[in-house]
Design an enzyme around this catalytic site. Structure first.
Site, PDB file in Angstrom:
ATOM      1  CB  SER A 213     -65.527 -53.543 -36.507  1.00  0.00           C
ATOM      2  OG  SER A 213     -65.463 -54.882 -36.046  1.00  0.00           O
ATOM      3  CG  ASP A 461     -58.945 -53.431 -32.042  1.00  0.00           C
ATOM      4  OD1 ASP A 461     -59.494 -54.455 -31.586  1.00  0.00           O
ATOM      5  OD2 ASP A 461     -59.401 -52.796 -33.006  1.00  0.00           O
ATOM      6  CG  HIS A 498     -63.107 -53.269 -31.932  1.00  0.00           C
ATOM      7  ND1 HIS A 498     -62.263 -53.402 -33.023  1.00  0.00           N
ATOM      8  CD2 HIS A 498     -64.331 -53.665 -32.352  1.00  0.00           C
ATOM      9  CE1 HIS A 498     -62.961 -53.863 -34.053  1.00  0.00           C
ATOM     10  NE2 HIS A 498     -64.212 -54.024 -33.667  1.00  0.00           N
TER      11      HIS A 498
END
Length: 571
Positions: A213, A461, A498
């Site tokens: 991320s 995601d 994610h």
């Protein structure tokens, strides 16, 4: 032994305050002369502009991780005996009158393997977490510190304040923005290397940056801005265009709010965002994705390996009459189609990216980002609490100071207001697209010293589109052609949300793959991934599958168990 340090002591290195110039730092300096410096004496080895606030010797055992609720999964981490120091770099007062500093946590094991591991952050950071070396992909139950790496982490130059807007108030200070975007990682890396060299009387032989991320964005930033600092980086689900992805998050909220308003009564005059889609609606959606696309890879197994060939259209689910359990309303279908196509600016150009439909969209990891599960007028969707807050107060010039993120999202004019992420002013001389976005394909300097980049991205995601990471690999290939494979490889993970989660084989050892590539010249072609035993969304917990270097895909060989990676090839 534990020592709290109030002053720096001797100053051994200049140039570690203010904004870094980007001058080469070296992947590892030559061995330091003299004897190793004990943990309690490291205050005498800090660079100029740095102050240690903690120095302690920690025995082998377990530690409670900062910011994780005791008793929660992953609340504790195993650690070896190690030297633990914390410090502050470039302490200053911001234009908002508040104190700032680049905080760091550094842990150096008694049994060192000669390597340095920079643990990437997440969100907008603002918390000084424990530098244990969390492994993206959860390759095993260990961590980098347990494997013998010296590990560092930084809060990126600010600490979260109380209140819903507390994590984003740093966006009102221009230097804090720059520190968060790139400067804090460079400063922390250099200070950490100086302390490591002093403690062991030897500089790191190899240096790695690993994150997901925002940590993935940081990894890309280091390869581009500070190409000599690391030998290899892992950028998982990289937030490398997060200002633009935040515009997408607001765009999504507006579309899903329309569906919510149709599905449930307004509360305080606003749609209950969690009513946009029910869990049953989302399961219906992924069932239809599998119906249309599962067999494209030659095997119906609940995984869309050939996702580039999936041309799924949600229109197939549109109700012809009243809403039933077997269809979606026209508003729901339109919201999905528009969201997955992505927003456009005032000139009709794509602002961020388009997306692919995948079989993990019903997972809680996906829905909690898009619309959450809060029953009232204040959504708990991460697209609101994180992405919209950062867009308003950190990525936009001028910043919008607000605690009403839902209201900000609903009133945001995407075509017009998205220009604010590219704007500058007399106070904010750099735009978010300048200080936050490492999207340059020029990694010449990183490649010259043999630097390697590994990318991982979940196809489901909900925050950053896997297609946008594919886009960046495409930019590299335009510049370097076949040479791209010698320095950068991408592994997409079907069904994964994610960084982790979803009905996916989301447990894999990316660090070993990177180290073997850097140190042994073994480029990864195939990485075996496993479904976590506790993941009840996977038909067979413990399933293994190969992750294949893009653009290759996993293909069943035609015999043997379909739950065993050994029976699949990368084609």
């Amino acid at each position: 032994m534990r020592t709290h340090l109030l002053a720096a002591g001797a100053l051994l290195m200049a140039g570690c305050s203010g904004i870094d110039t980007g001058a080469p730092a070296g992947a590892g300096a030559s061995a330091t002369s003299g004897a190793p410096l004990a943990c309690a004496r490291l205050a005498t080895a800090v660079p100029i502009g740095t102050r240690l606030v903690l120095s302690e010797t920690v025995p082998a055992g377990e530690i409670q991780l900062t910011g994780v609720q005791p008793g929660a999964p992953g609340a504790k981490a195993p650690v070896p005996a190690h030297c633990h120091v914390q410090g502050k770099i470039n302490e200053r007062t911001g234009i908002d009158g508040k104190p700032y500093a680049i905080g760091f946590d550094l842990r150096m094991p008694a049994e060192w393997n000669g390597r340095f591991f920079f643990q990437g952050g997440g969100g907008t950071d603002g918390t000084l977490r424990d530098a244990v070396g969390q492994l993206t992909g959860g390759g095993n139950t260990s961590n980098a510190l347990m494997q013998g790496y010296a590990v560092v982490f930084t809060d990126t130059g600010h600490l979260d304040e109380p209140g819903p807007d507390g994590p984003y108030r740093f966006g009102l200070d221009p230097q804090a923005r720059l520190d968060n975007g790139f400067n804090s990682m460079a400063q922390t890396g250099r200070v950490a290397k100086a302390l490591i060299a002093a403690h062991y009387a030897k500089a790191p032989e190899r240096s790695y940056f690993v994150g997901c991320s925002n940590g993935g964005r940081q990894a890309m930033m280091m390869a581009q801005r500070y190409p000599d600092m690391f030998d290899g980086v892992i950028a998982s689900a990289p937030a490398y265009r997060v200002p633009l992805a935040s515009v997408q998050a607001v765009f999504d909220t507006q579309r899903y709010a329309k569906a919510a308003a149709e599905n449930a009564p307004l509360v305080s005059g606003r749609p209950v965002l969690s009513a946009a889609f029910s869990p049953a609606d989302m399961k219906l959606l992924t069932a239809e994705v599998l119906n249309q696309c599962d067999a494209l890879d030659g095997l119906k197994d609940g995984i869309v390996d050939n996702w580039p060939a999936c041309k799924f259209k949600p229109e197939a689910l549109r109700c012809t009459g009243a809403k039933t359990a077997q269809c979606l309303t026209g508003t729901q279908v339109d919201a999905l189609a528009q969201s997955f196509a992505g927003p456009k600016d005032a000139n009709g150009r794509a602002i961020y990216s388009d997306w692919t439909f995948d079989a993990g969209l019903h997972s809680v990891e996906w829905t909690r980002w898009k619309f959450g599960d809060a029953p009232g007028a204040v959504p708990n969707a991460r697209n609101i609490t994180l992405m919209t807050g950062a867009l308003a107060m950190v990525f936009s010039t001028p910043p919008t100071v607000t605690t009403d993120f839902y209201g900000h999202a609903l009133g945001y004019d995407v075509a017009r207001d998205s220009a604010k992420v590219a704007a500058v002013s007399s106070t904010f001389a750099q735009s978010a697209l300048q200080w936050e976005v490492p999207d340059s394909p020029d990694v010449d300097a990183f490649a010259r010293h043999g630097g390697k980049m590994l990318f991982f991205h979940g196809v489901s995601d909900p925050v950053f589109s896997v297609k946008d990471t594919v886009r960046y690999l495409g930019l590299l290939r335009e510049r370097y052609g076949e040479r791209t494979d010698a320095m950068a490889r991408l592994f997409t993970v079907p069904n994964m949300a994610h960084c982790a989660g979803g009905p996916a084989t989301d447990q894999y050892d990316g660090l070993s793959a990177l180290v073997n590539w850097v140190e042994k010249g073994q480029p990864p072609e195939r990485i075996v991934a496993r479904a976590r035993p506790e993941n009840r969304e996977v038909t067979t917990p413990g399933r293994t599958r190969p992750l294949c270097a893009w653009p290759k895909q996993s293909r069943y060989k035609g015999s043997g168990s379909t739950e065993d990676a050994a029976n699949f090839s990368c084609n």
